[in-house]
Design a protein around this motif. Sequence first.
Motif, short mmCIF file in Angstrom:
data_model
loop_
_atom_site.label_atom_id
_atom_site.label_comp_id
_atom_site.label_asym_id
_atom_site.label_seq_id
_atom_site.Cartn_x
_atom_site.Cartn_y
_atom_site.Cartn_z
N ASP A 25 45.73 7.98 34.59
CA ASP A 25 45.04 8.32 33.23
C ASP A 25 43.82 8.25 32.83
O ASP A 25 43.20 8.68 32.07
N GLU A 26 43.02 8.00 33.55
CA GLU A 26 41.97 8.06 33.70
C GLU A 26 41.64 9.57 34.09
O GLU A 26 40.80 10.07 33.28
N ARG A 29 41.95 11.38 30.80
CA ARG A 29 40.90 10.89 30.13
C ARG A 29 39.30 12.29 30.71
O ARG A 29 39.24 12.51 29.72
N GLN A 107 38.84 13.78 22.61
CA GLN A 107 39.80 14.27 23.56
C GLN A 107 38.53 14.83 24.57
O GLN A 107 37.33 15.59 23.96
#
Length: 150
Positions: A25-26, A29, A107
């Motif tokens: 997830d990191e 991102r 984002q």
Amino acid sequence: MPNENNVQDRLDQAMSGGTPQINPDEQRRYLGTFRERVALVIPVGEVSNDAAIKQAQQLLEQHSNYSVLINGNLDSALQSPYLKLASELHTKFTLKNNTDYGTAADQAGIVIAASNAINVESIEFQAPAPKTEESPKSAHQSFWQRLFHH
């Protein structure tokens, strides 16, 4: 003789798509890198902001070892100033075209990162506050304004 569990782990990894990622997830991102390597994140909604381009330029001029990660899903007109900047400063850049990298306003559009951990505390681009112009004082001041404001 190889360990039976080790062989099974490798088979499981191959069937599930390869090596497991650390903090996926990191990495999504921050356009494929880790948070501790990031110096600046410019969200998609701010990519065209002149202040963001200028901040990226200053950062890259100060740190020639940083690289630019560009969300390849953005319109080429939004990518262009950063590609030009990286070219002018002889900075490494990478277009990240993974479909996991979205184009919503919040984002990551541009990430400036080092190849190792730098642990910058505040990495989010903050647009400078708009300058408020003072209204010119009226030519006609009341008696009380002249009395108390001189």
